[in-house]
Design a protein around this motif. Structure first.
Motif: not given
Length: 101
Positions: A81, A94, A98
């Motif tokens: 990410a 978030r 991941a």
């Protein structure tokens, strides 16, 4: 981090890693610090590598960093990410989830 790590060293880092590209004088970077700290407090396993970036620095170029702060989330050296100029803790959380399941 005073000395910039080499890309091969970063790619070899095991487990979850947050690479934070920025500078001490960048206003966006300073505003993001409490957000990053809050999110990392919930993910103590994640290694946080702060890279003092500047125009033309090799590591930032290799990750195609264009704006600060840029957060690159790695899992065993692979990018999972990326966030540029995060403005909320939840978006950082978030991305951390991941790589730190």
């Amino acid at each position: 981090m005073d000395e910039e790590p080499k890309r091969t060293e970063v790619d070899a880092l095991p487990g979850p890693v947050l690479l934070e590209f920025g500078t001490d004088w960048c206003g966006y970077c300073r505003r993001a610090q409490p957000l990053i700290a809050d999110a990392l407090a919930q993910h103590p396993r994640v290694r946080h590598v702060k890279v003092n970036d500047a125009s033309g620095k090799a590591l930032g170029r290799s990750f195609m960093v264009q704006l600060w702060p840029t957060l690159v989330f790695l899992d065993d050296g692979t990018e999972a990410a990326r966030l540029v100029r995060p403005s909320r803790t939840d978006e950082i959380l978030r991305a951390l989830e991941a790589i730190d399941a």
